[in-house]
Design a protein around this motif. Structure first.
Motif, PDB file in Angstrom:
ATOM      1  N   ARG A   1      30.994  15.642 -37.332  1.00  0.00           N
ATOM      2  CA  ARG A   1      30.880  16.935 -36.667  1.00  0.00           C
ATOM      3  C   ARG A   1      32.288  17.492 -36.472  1.00  0.00           C
ATOM      4  NH1 ARG A   1      27.448  13.580 -33.921  1.00  0.00           N
ATOM      5  NH2 ARG A   1      28.966  13.271 -32.251  1.00  0.00           N
ATOM      6  N   VAL A   2      32.493  18.706 -36.922  1.00  0.00           N
ATOM      7  CA  VAL A   2      33.797  19.359 -36.795  1.00  0.00           C
ATOM      8  C   VAL A   2      33.644  20.545 -35.844  1.00  0.00           C
ATOM      9  CG1 VAL A   2      35.649  20.568 -37.999  1.00  0.00           C
ATOM     10  CG2 VAL A   2      34.489  18.645 -39.117  1.00  0.00           C
ATOM     11  N   THR A   3      34.485  20.556 -34.813  1.00  0.00           N
ATOM     12  CA  THR A   3      34.418  21.607 -33.805  1.00  0.00           C
ATOM     13  C   THR A   3      35.781  22.280 -33.673  1.00  0.00           C
ATOM     14  OG1 THR A   3      32.812  20.265 -32.582  1.00  0.00           O
ATOM     15  CG2 THR A   3      33.792  22.136 -31.420  1.00  0.00           C
TER      16      THR A   3
ATOM     17  N   CYS B   1      46.137  20.256 -30.731  1.00  0.00           N
ATOM     18  CA  CYS B   1      46.145  18.983 -31.440  1.00  0.00           C
ATOM     19  C   CYS B   1      44.741  18.588 -31.875  1.00  0.00           C
ATOM     20  CB  CYS B   1      46.765  17.886 -30.572  1.00  0.00           C
ATOM     21  SG  CYS B   1      45.860  17.592 -29.038  1.00  0.00           S
ATOM     22  N   PHE B   2      44.691  17.707 -32.887  1.00  0.00           N
ATOM     23  CA  PHE B   2      43.424  17.172 -33.372  1.00  0.00           C
ATOM     24  C   PHE B   2      42.981  16.023 -32.461  1.00  0.00           C
ATOM     25  CE2 PHE B   2      44.832  19.491 -36.966  1.00  0.00           C
ATOM     26  CZ  PHE B   2      43.727  19.723 -37.781  1.00  0.00           C
ATOM     27  N   VAL B   3      41.686  15.945 -32.219  1.00  0.00           N
ATOM     28  CA  VAL B   3      41.125  14.857 -31.407  1.00  0.00           C
ATOM     29  C   VAL B   3      39.948  14.259 -32.174  1.00  0.00           C
ATOM     30  CG1 VAL B   3      40.030  14.198 -29.241  1.00  0.00           C
ATOM     31  CG2 VAL B   3      41.806  15.972 -29.260  1.00  0.00           C
ATOM     32  N   THR B   4      39.964  12.933 -32.348  1.00  0.00           N
ATOM     33  CA  THR B   4      38.878  12.248 -33.038  1.00  0.00           C
ATOM     34  C   THR B   4      38.136  11.350 -32.064  1.00  0.00           C
ATOM     35  OG1 THR B   4      40.155  12.224 -35.096  1.00  0.00           O
ATOM     36  CG2 THR B   4      38.286  10.711 -34.951  1.00  0.00           C
ATOM     37  N   GLY B   5      36.818  11.418 -32.089  1.00  0.00           N
ATOM     38  CA  GLY B   5      35.993  10.555 -31.257  1.00  0.00           C
ATOM     39  C   GLY B   5      34.808  10.041 -32.052  1.00  0.00           C
ATOM     40  N   TYR B   6      34.092   9.099 -31.447  1.00  0.00           N
ATOM     41  CA  TYR B   6      32.920   8.542 -32.128  1.00  0.00           C
ATOM     42  C   TYR B   6      31.815   8.311 -31.107  1.00  0.00           C
ATOM     43  CZ  TYR B   6      29.909   5.632 -34.978  1.00  0.00           C
ATOM     44  OH  TYR B   6      28.835   5.139 -35.673  1.00  0.00           O
ATOM     45  N   ARG B   7      30.654   8.891 -31.406  1.00  0.00           N
ATOM     46  CA  ARG B   7      29.469   8.656 -30.591  1.00  0.00           C
ATOM     47  C   ARG B   7      28.263   8.966 -31.464  1.00  0.00           C
ATOM     48  NH1 ARG B   7      28.023  11.217 -24.603  1.00  0.00           N
ATOM     49  NH2 ARG B   7      26.096  10.019 -24.280  1.00  0.00           N
ATOM     50  N   ASN B   8      27.684   7.917 -32.042  1.00  0.00           N
ATOM     51  CA  ASN B   8      26.603   8.075 -33.028  1.00  0.00           C
ATOM     52  C   ASN B   8      27.031   8.955 -34.189  1.00  0.00           C
ATOM     53  OD1 ASN B   8      24.760   6.539 -31.473  1.00  0.00           O
ATOM     54  ND2 ASN B   8      24.320   8.322 -30.211  1.00  0.00           N
ATOM     55  N   GLY B   9      28.294   8.889 -34.513  1.00  0.00           N
ATOM     56  CA  GLY B   9      28.870   9.692 -35.585  1.00  0.00           C
ATOM     57  C   GLY B   9      30.280  10.109 -35.197  1.00  0.00           C
ATOM     58  N   PHE B  10      30.987  10.675 -36.141  1.00  0.00           N
ATOM     59  CA  PHE B  10      32.367  11.087 -35.887  1.00  0.00           C
ATOM     60  C   PHE B  10      32.414  12.532 -35.421  1.00  0.00           C
ATOM     61  CE2 PHE B  10      32.814   7.620 -38.909  1.00  0.00           C
ATOM     62  CZ  PHE B  10      33.838   6.888 -38.344  1.00  0.00           C
ATOM     63  N   GLU B  11      33.309  12.791 -34.471  1.00  0.00           N
ATOM     64  CA  GLU B  11      33.558  14.162 -34.045  1.00  0.00           C
ATOM     65  C   GLU B  11      35.049  14.417 -34.083  1.00  0.00           C
ATOM     66  OE1 GLU B  11      32.680  17.370 -30.469  1.00  0.00           O
ATOM     67  OE2 GLU B  11      31.957  15.299 -30.287  1.00  0.00           O
ATOM     68  N   VAL B  12      35.433  15.439 -34.808  1.00  0.00           N
ATOM     69  CA  VAL B  12      36.838  15.827 -34.892  1.00  0.00           C
ATOM     70  C   VAL B  12      36.978  17.241 -34.337  1.00  0.00           C
ATOM     71  CG1 VAL B  12      38.821  16.240 -36.398  1.00  0.00           C
ATOM     72  CG2 VAL B  12      37.229  14.370 -36.914  1.00  0.00           C
ATOM     73  N   LYS B  13      37.824  17.360 -33.338  1.00  0.00           N
ATOM     74  CA  LYS B  13      38.103  18.669 -32.751  1.00  0.00           C
ATOM     75  C   LYS B  13      39.367  19.222 -33.396  1.00  0.00           C
ATOM     76  CE  LYS B  13      35.849  17.480 -28.396  1.00  0.00           C
ATOM     77  NZ  LYS B  13      35.983  17.365 -26.919  1.00  0.00           N
TER      78      LYS B  13
ATOM     79  N   ALA C   1      43.954  17.640 -43.136  1.00  0.00           N
ATOM     80  CA  ALA C   1      44.288  17.216 -41.777  1.00  0.00           C
ATOM     81  C   ALA C   1      43.177  16.360 -41.158  1.00  0.00           C
ATOM     82  CB  ALA C   1      44.561  18.438 -40.902  1.00  0.00           C
ATOM     83  N   ILE C   2      41.920  16.732 -41.405  1.00  0.00           N
ATOM     84  CA  ILE C   2      40.809  15.947 -40.861  1.00  0.00           C
ATOM     85  C   ILE C   2      40.772  14.571 -41.505  1.00  0.00           C
ATOM     86  CG2 ILE C   2      38.290  15.791 -40.690  1.00  0.00           C
ATOM     87  CD1 ILE C   2      38.279  18.893 -40.490  1.00  0.00           C
ATOM     88  N   LYS C   3      40.995  14.523 -42.810  1.00  0.00           N
ATOM     89  CA  LYS C   3      41.041  13.223 -43.493  1.00  0.00           C
ATOM     90  C   LYS C   3      42.135  12.347 -42.892  1.00  0.00           C
ATOM     91  CE  LYS C   3      41.682  11.044 -48.014  1.00  0.00           C
ATOM     92  NZ  LYS C   3      41.933  11.259 -49.460  1.00  0.00           N
ATOM     93  N   HIS C   4      43.274  12.939 -42.613  1.00  0.00           N
ATOM     94  CA  HIS C   4      44.388  12.175 -42.043  1.00  0.00           C
ATOM     95  C   HIS C   4      44.032  11.638 -40.653  1.00  0.00           C
ATOM     96  CE1 HIS C   4      48.472  10.980 -41.024  1.00  0.00           C
ATOM     97  NE2 HIS C   4      48.340  11.638 -39.892  1.00  0.00           N
ATOM     98  N   THR C   5      43.473  12.487 -39.808  1.00  0.00           N
ATOM     99  CA  THR C   5      43.177  12.036 -38.445  1.00  0.00           C
ATOM    100  C   THR C   5      42.067  10.993 -38.441  1.00  0.00           C
ATOM    101  OG1 THR C   5      42.803  12.798 -36.178  1.00  0.00           O
ATOM    102  CG2 THR C   5      41.480  13.848 -37.860  1.00  0.00           C
ATOM    103  N   LEU C   6      41.087  11.106 -39.355  1.00  0.00           N
ATOM    104  CA  LEU C   6      40.049  10.087 -39.476  1.00  0.00           C
ATOM    105  C   LEU C   6      40.630   8.765 -39.972  1.00  0.00           C
ATOM    106  CD1 LEU C   6      37.084  12.121 -40.995  1.00  0.00           C
ATOM    107  CD2 LEU C   6      37.058  10.913 -38.807  1.00  0.00           C
ATOM    108  N   THR C   7      41.547   8.852 -40.920  1.00  0.00           N
ATOM    109  CA  THR C   7      42.177   7.637 -41.444  1.00  0.00           C
ATOM    110  C   THR C   7      42.909   6.898 -40.336  1.00  0.00           C
ATOM    111  OG1 THR C   7      42.421   8.578 -43.661  1.00  0.00           O
ATOM    112  CG2 THR C   7      43.857   6.729 -43.100  1.00  0.00           C
ATOM    113  N   MET C   8      43.647   7.620 -39.512  1.00  0.00           N
ATOM    114  CA  MET C   8      44.375   6.978 -38.421  1.00  0.00           C
ATOM    115  C   MET C   8      43.412   6.316 -37.433  1.00  0.00           C
ATOM    116  SD  MET C   8      47.523   7.302 -39.148  1.00  0.00           S
ATOM    117  CE  MET C   8      46.953   7.125 -40.846  1.00  0.00           C
TER     118      MET C   8
END
Length: 240
Positions: free
Chosen positions: A93-95, A101-113, A126-133
């Motif tokens: 989920r992308v919001t 700044c980018f914020v990545t979380g996980y709750r029954n799936g990934f959420e990137v702000k 940028a989303i790929k990078h933040t998910l990789t980290m």
């Protein structure tokens, strides 16, 4: 852990008792095979049931593993895309947010702000990078848990565990007693990461792949052969 043998394929599975189950049933997921059985059903009956469904179990696992053994990243990092994580493909989920700044979380799936001012043409990268980290940190946490679990039984503790972007191997153990692990192991079922950790831990005692080495691996992980086979067969599909 019981093991179902289908031809040359060994399939480990778990048995879970449930007071809600009226009959035996088999649940096959990318993470493994679980048999749900009524309370009071004896193991021999459960194992006979699993054996009678052996071809179906084998074919279902093959289908799921074929689906997982593709390039792990989606074409575009947008809401609804799926990201592999511990052997499953989880929704992203992308919001857009009022943030810098980018914020990545996980709750029954990934959420990137994503900052709403970030250029749209740069969002995929940028989303790929933040998910990789995020994934690299998660695989480190999982690996360190396995190291603590198995080091005591082995009588050896690594000097350090490092998560690396290795191009041709899944793990290594140096003469300095530092274990290196490929961060892409986080894409695979957790049992495969567990096998990789145990494999490298055993190299602390045996610096080769001798009979003694594999005997040590089996002592810590009796079903290692099934996990090793899975990694050999499907590992190349995870962007290595």
């Amino acid at each position: 852990m019981p093991i179902l043998t289908v031809g040359k394929t060994k399939i480990p599975y778990t048995i879970r008792r449930s007071d809600r189950a009226k009959r035996n049933r088999i649940v096959v997921t990318p993470e493994g095979v679980e048999v749900v059985a009524p309370i009071g059903r004896v193991d021999d009956d459960v194992e006979a049931f699993v054996y009678s469904r052996r071809r179906w179990v084998h074919d279902e696992r093959e289908k799921m593993q074929e689906n997982m053994a593709t390039s792990p990243w989606p074409e575009h990092f947008v809401s609804g895309a799926k990201i592999p994580y511990r052997g499953r493909r989880m929704l992203l989920r992308v919001t857009l947010v009022l943030s810098d700044c980018f914020v990545t979380g996980y709750r029954n799936g990934f959420e990137v702000k994503v900052p709403h001012t970030f250029p749209p043409e740069e969002r995929d990268r940028a989303i790929k990078h933040t998910l990789t980290m995020w994934l690299r940190q998660r695989v480190r946490t999982d690996a360190e848990t396995f190291v603590r679990r198995y080091s005591k039984g082995l009588g050896q503790t690594p000097k350090d565990v490092r998560i690396k972007d290795q191009k041709h191997i899944w793990g290594s153990c140096g003469k300095d007693n530092i274990i290196n692990l490929n961060w892409r192991l986080i894409f695979m079922p957790k049992a495969i990461l567990e096998y990789a950790v145990v494999h490298e831990l055993c190299h602390l005692k045996h610096r080769n792949h001798s009979t003694q080495f594999w005997a040590q691996v089996k002592t810590l992980l009796p079903d290692y052969e099934a996990r090793k086979t899975w990694l050999e067969k499907h590992g190349s599909g995870f962007d290595l």
